[in-house]
Motif scaffolding. Structure first.
Motif, short mmCIF file in Angstrom:
data_model
loop_
_atom_site.label_atom_id
_atom_site.label_comp_id
_atom_site.label_asym_id
_atom_site.label_seq_id
_atom_site.Cartn_x
_atom_site.Cartn_y
_atom_site.Cartn_z
N GLY A 12 0.98 -1.27 -0.07
CA GLY A 12 -0.09 -0.13 0.01
C GLY A 12 0.92 1.25 -0.09
N GLN A 13 2.19 1.25 0.23
CA GLN A 13 2.99 2.27 0.02
C GLN A 13 3.82 2.39 -1.20
OE1 GLN A 13 2.97 4.19 2.90
NE2 GLN A 13 1.61 2.96 3.75
N PHE A 14 4.16 3.92 -1.53
CA PHE A 14 4.92 3.99 -2.71
C PHE A 14 6.29 3.78 -2.37
CE2 PHE A 14 1.86 7.69 -3.46
CZ PHE A 14 1.30 6.95 -4.99
N VAL A 15 7.21 3.48 -3.11
CA VAL A 15 8.45 3.05 -3.00
C VAL A 15 9.59 4.37 -3.01
CG1 VAL A 15 10.29 1.62 -3.93
CG2 VAL A 15 7.86 0.98 -4.37
N LEU A 16 10.21 4.26 -1.95
CA LEU A 16 11.18 5.28 -1.79
C LEU A 16 12.55 4.81 -2.22
CD1 LEU A 16 10.33 6.45 2.01
CD2 LEU A 16 9.46 7.44 -0.20
#
Length: 126
Positions: free
Chosen positions: A90-94
């Motif tokens: 559910g998170q964007f990729v840093l």
């Protein structure tokens, strides 16, 4: 860059006869918001993303779009999402500064139809 977004395009011309690999790297930290991928034909090609050559820490091998209709890979919990072991669902990729990140295109999936004229677009924001 437009509105804090930057697109890193890749075009692979012709009928592919082998897997393709590439690398993206930025001089500052960015967030990978999505990747768009399509072949011009009805292929069985898959795309994966990782922190190592051939790796899938960001996204395991997933089918790209066919007949010019792209598939968008992004954050989420199911479907065409960043689903690798190094990603929080559910998170964007840093993406860290000055760190290479690798993409691998399996030109015919598991021995199916080879992709033709593939377009990839990596979209990041600062």
């Amino acid at each position: 860059m437009q509105g804090g977004n930057m697109v890193w395009p890749v075009h692979l011309a012709g009928t592919l006869g082998a897997d393709q690999n590439g690398v993206v790297q930025f001089p500052f930290p960015v967030t990978l918001t999505h990747v768009v991928a399509a072949a011009s034909n009805n292929s069985d090609a898959t795309l994966k993303l990782g922190t190592t050559v051939g790796g899938s820490e960001i996204m395991t091998a997933l089918a790209i779009g066919d007949s010019g209709v792209p598939v968008t890979f992004t954050r989420g919990t199911s479907g065409n999402v960043f689903n690798g072991a190094g990603v929080t669902a559910g998170q964007f990729v840093l993406l860290a500064a000055n760190t290479p990140y690798y993409w691998t295109l399996d030109f015919d999936g598991a021995g199916g139809t080879a992709a033709q004229h593939v377009d990839l677009a990596f979209v990041v924001t600062d």
